[in-house]
Design a protein around this motif. Structure first.
Motif, PDB file in Angstrom:
ATOM      1  N   THR A 108       0.836  -1.198   0.000  1.00 27.13           N
ATOM      2  CA  THR A 108       0.000   0.000   0.000  1.00 27.13           C
ATOM      3  C   THR A 108       0.869   1.245   0.000  1.00 27.13           C
ATOM      4  O   THR A 108       1.786   1.377   0.811  1.00 27.13           O
ATOM      5  CB  THR A 108      -0.919   0.024   1.233  1.00 27.13           C
ATOM      6  N   LEU A 109       0.567   2.153  -0.909  1.00 23.20           N
ATOM      7  CA  LEU A 109       1.327   3.391  -1.012  1.00 23.20           C
ATOM      8  C   LEU A 109       0.643   4.515  -0.240  1.00 23.20           C
ATOM      9  O   LEU A 109      -0.576   4.538  -0.093  1.00 23.20           O
ATOM     10  CB  LEU A 109       1.466   3.806  -2.482  1.00 23.20           C
ATOM     11  N   ILE A 110       1.453   5.436   0.227  1.00 15.63           N
ATOM     12  CA  ILE A 110       0.931   6.606   0.930  1.00 15.63           C
ATOM     13  C   ILE A 110       0.353   7.580  -0.097  1.00 15.63           C
ATOM     14  O   ILE A 110       1.002   7.907  -1.088  1.00 15.63           O
ATOM     15  CB  ILE A 110       2.037   7.302   1.739  1.00 15.63           C
ATOM     16  N   ILE A 111      -0.881   8.035   0.138  1.00 14.71           N
ATOM     17  CA  ILE A 111      -1.519   9.014  -0.739  1.00 14.71           C
ATOM     18  C   ILE A 111      -1.357  10.394  -0.116  1.00 14.71           C
ATOM     19  O   ILE A 111      -1.918  10.672   0.944  1.00 14.71           O
ATOM     20  CB  ILE A 111      -3.016   8.702  -0.934  1.00 14.71           C
TER      21      ILE A 111
ATOM     22  N   PHE B 188       0.964  13.038 -10.564  1.00 16.64           N
ATOM     23  CA  PHE B 188       1.390  11.635 -10.475  1.00 16.64           C
ATOM     24  C   PHE B 188       1.564  11.202  -9.029  1.00 16.64           C
ATOM     25  O   PHE B 188       1.181  10.080  -8.661  1.00 16.64           O
ATOM     26  CB  PHE B 188       2.705  11.441 -11.238  1.00 16.64           C
ATOM     27  N   ALA B 189       2.127  12.064  -8.194  1.00 13.96           N
ATOM     28  CA  ALA B 189       2.392  11.712  -6.791  1.00 13.96           C
ATOM     29  C   ALA B 189       1.123  11.364  -6.039  1.00 13.96           C
ATOM     30  O   ALA B 189       1.161  10.629  -5.048  1.00 13.96           O
ATOM     31  CB  ALA B 189       3.112  12.863  -6.093  1.00 13.96           C
ATOM     32  N   SER B 190      -0.023  11.874  -6.494  1.00  8.83           N
ATOM     33  CA  SER B 190      -1.297  11.581  -5.850  1.00  8.83           C
ATOM     34  C   SER B 190      -2.083  10.512  -6.607  1.00  8.83           C
ATOM     35  O   SER B 190      -2.648   9.602  -6.002  1.00  8.83           O
ATOM     36  CB  SER B 190      -2.136  12.864  -5.751  1.00  8.83           C
ATOM     37  N   ALA B 191      -2.120  10.623  -7.938  1.00 10.75           N
ATOM     38  CA  ALA B 191      -2.906   9.691  -8.744  1.00 10.75           C
ATOM     39  C   ALA B 191      -2.340   8.278  -8.709  1.00 10.75           C
ATOM     40  O   ALA B 191      -3.091   7.301  -8.597  1.00 10.75           O
ATOM     41  CB  ALA B 191      -2.973  10.190 -10.183  1.00 10.75           C
ATOM     42  N   ALA B 192      -1.023   8.150  -8.793  1.00 12.20           N
ATOM     43  CA  ALA B 192      -0.399   6.826  -8.839  1.00 12.20           C
ATOM     44  C   ALA B 192      -0.693   5.993  -7.591  1.00 12.20           C
ATOM     45  O   ALA B 192      -1.094   4.828  -7.711  1.00 12.20           O
ATOM     46  CB  ALA B 192       1.110   6.966  -9.051  1.00 12.20           C
ATOM     47  N   PRO B 193      -0.510   6.530  -6.374  1.00 10.89           N
ATOM     48  CA  PRO B 193      -0.833   5.729  -5.187  1.00 10.89           C
ATOM     49  C   PRO B 193      -2.306   5.321  -5.119  1.00 10.89           C
ATOM     50  O   PRO B 193      -2.621   4.198  -4.720  1.00 10.89           O
ATOM     51  CB  PRO B 193      -0.464   6.650  -4.020  1.00 10.89           C
ATOM     52  N   ARG B 194      -3.213   6.215  -5.502  1.00  5.53           N
ATOM     53  CA  ARG B 194      -4.635   5.881  -5.447  1.00  5.53           C
ATOM     54  C   ARG B 194      -4.967   4.739  -6.404  1.00  5.53           C
ATOM     55  O   ARG B 194      -5.703   3.806  -6.051  1.00  5.53           O
ATOM     56  CB  ARG B 194      -5.486   7.113  -5.775  1.00  5.53           C
ATOM     57  N   LEU B 195      -4.424   4.797  -7.604  1.00  6.87           N
ATOM     58  CA  LEU B 195      -4.688   3.744  -8.579  1.00  6.87           C
ATOM     59  C   LEU B 195      -4.012   2.437  -8.172  1.00  6.87           C
ATOM     60  O   LEU B 195      -4.593   1.349  -8.294  1.00  6.87           O
ATOM     61  CB  LEU B 195      -4.200   4.176  -9.961  1.00  6.87           C
ATOM     62  N   TRP B 196      -2.785   2.534  -7.684  1.00  8.63           N
ATOM     63  CA  TRP B 196      -2.042   1.341  -7.278  1.00  8.63           C
ATOM     64  C   TRP B 196      -2.738   0.625  -6.121  1.00  8.63           C
ATOM     65  O   TRP B 196      -2.862  -0.599  -6.120  1.00  8.63           O
ATOM     66  CB  TRP B 196      -0.623   1.731  -6.885  1.00  8.63           C
ATOM     67  N   ASN B 197      -3.193   1.391  -5.151  1.00  6.91           N
ATOM     68  CA  ASN B 197      -3.842   0.792  -3.979  1.00  6.91           C
ATOM     69  C   ASN B 197      -5.150   0.091  -4.341  1.00  6.91           C
ATOM     70  O   ASN B 197      -5.618  -0.780  -3.594  1.00  6.91           O
ATOM     71  CB  ASN B 197      -4.111   1.859  -2.913  1.00  6.91           C
ATOM     72  N   SER B 198      -5.746   0.473  -5.459  1.00  7.93           N
ATOM     73  CA  SER B 198      -7.013  -0.144  -5.862  1.00  7.93           C
ATOM     74  C   SER B 198      -6.818  -1.485  -6.560  1.00  7.93           C
ATOM     75  O   SER B 198      -7.788  -2.214  -6.784  1.00  7.93           O
ATOM     76  CB  SER B 198      -7.785   0.803  -6.793  1.00  7.93           C
ATOM     77  N   LEU B 199      -5.572  -1.831  -6.901  1.00  4.50           N
ATOM     78  CA  LEU B 199      -5.300  -3.083  -7.603  1.00  4.50           C
ATOM     79  C   LEU B 199      -5.308  -4.267  -6.645  1.00  4.50           C
ATOM     80  O   LEU B 199      -4.934  -4.138  -5.476  1.00  4.50           O
ATOM     81  CB  LEU B 199      -3.935  -3.020  -8.296  1.00  4.50           C
ATOM     82  N   PRO B 200      -5.695  -5.442  -7.133  1.00  2.00           N
ATOM     83  CA  PRO B 200      -5.568  -6.648  -6.305  1.00  2.00           C
ATOM     84  C   PRO B 200      -4.098  -7.000  -6.110  1.00  2.00           C
ATOM     85  O   PRO B 200      -3.247  -6.682  -6.954  1.00  2.00           O
ATOM     86  CB  PRO B 200      -6.297  -7.714  -7.123  1.00  2.00           C
ATOM     87  N   ASN B 201      -3.783  -7.655  -5.006  1.00  5.19           N
ATOM     88  CA  ASN B 201      -2.390  -7.984  -4.685  1.00  5.19           C
ATOM     89  C   ASN B 201      -1.754  -8.906  -5.722  1.00  5.19           C
ATOM     90  O   ASN B 201      -0.536  -8.862  -5.935  1.00  5.19           O
ATOM     91  CB  ASN B 201      -2.306  -8.630  -3.302  1.00  5.19           C
TER      92      ASN B 201
END
Length: 253
Positions: A201-204, A216-229
């Protein structure tokens, strides 16, 4: 060595003549601001409404409307040329040419288009729909979603997400490029015994305006955290790209 007058004039032209700057802000903010000038030596530079940087056109309101308009114009021009020779092409050849001359325009620097107004995304989607109809000989008013799925083409909105997540994966797994990977930080779990401790999990970061959410610093963590492991744990770029495309294809109707 003799120098003709034209080349001499070019050499003597001041570099400041090619300099531009743009003020970024909402329409309300820019309306309240006093138009500034940049004084460099004896030259004065006034702001413009849009500037081109590394091939991308940025407008003062960051709607990216000018960039989208440029991409749409070039893509439509290519579509018209391809339509003239479509009957001489196989389906595979037509698709290859569409990717080379049309899709490449839609995808050019598209990570910068994440979060732009949907009205602008729809303009690019219209172009992609026209390209899909051209390749498959689909009628103008036929439903386009089944056509895109048959071609395995992600719609434009998902293509923006795909590009952001691909950059994120490479930055996290290979720390490359460093200036991108430095923007991403994993959340440290409070207790190692929790199940969430094993997730990536990335910090948003907190943002104050909608522009900040597009960064990117905000969008990338939000999108990444929504992915399945299972997606986050892919071992190679190729497997991640294939799995991500399958995942996103399953999320549009």
């Amino acid at each position: 060595m003799p120098v003709n007058s034209e080349s001499k004039q070019w050499q003597e032209r001041p570099a400041i003549a090619k300099s531009q700057f743009v003020m970024l802000g909402s329409k309300q903010q820019l309306a309240k601001s006093v138009t500034p000038y940049l004084n460099i030596g004896s030259s004065s530079i006034t702001p413009v409404k849009k500037v081109r940087n590394l091939g991308v056109i940025f407008d003062s309101n960051m709607t990216m409307e000018s960039q989208v308009s440029s991409s749409v114009k070039l893509a439509i021009h290519s579509l018209r040329n391809l339509r003239a020779i479509r009957k001489y092409l196989t389906t595979k050849a037509a698709e290859q040419l569409v990717h080379a001359f049309v899709t490449s325009r839609i995808d050019c620097c598209n990570s910068l288009l994440y979060g732009i107004p949907m009205s602008q995304v729809k303009r690019l989607q219209v172009v992609q729909n026209a390209a899909a109809r051209l390749v498959t000989y689909t009628r103008k008013f036929a439903h386009i979603t089944p056509v895109l799925k048959s071609l395995h083409w992600l719609p434009v909105e998902h293509r923006l997400t795909y590009k952001i997540l691909l950059i994120t994966y490479r930055a996290l797994k290979f720390s490359s490029p460093q200036y991108i990977s430095s923007l991403l930080n994993f959340r440290k779990p409070g207790r190692s015994g929790l199940r969430s401790a094993n997730t990536s999990t990335l910090i948003i970061p907190k943002t104050r305006r909608s522009w900040g959410d597009r960064a990117f610093a905000s969008a990338a963590p939000r999108l990444w955290n929504s992915l399945p492991n299972t997606l986050k744990d892919c071992k190679s770029v190729d497997s991640f790209k294939a799995s991500l495309k399958t995942y996103l294809m399953g999320n549009f109707n």
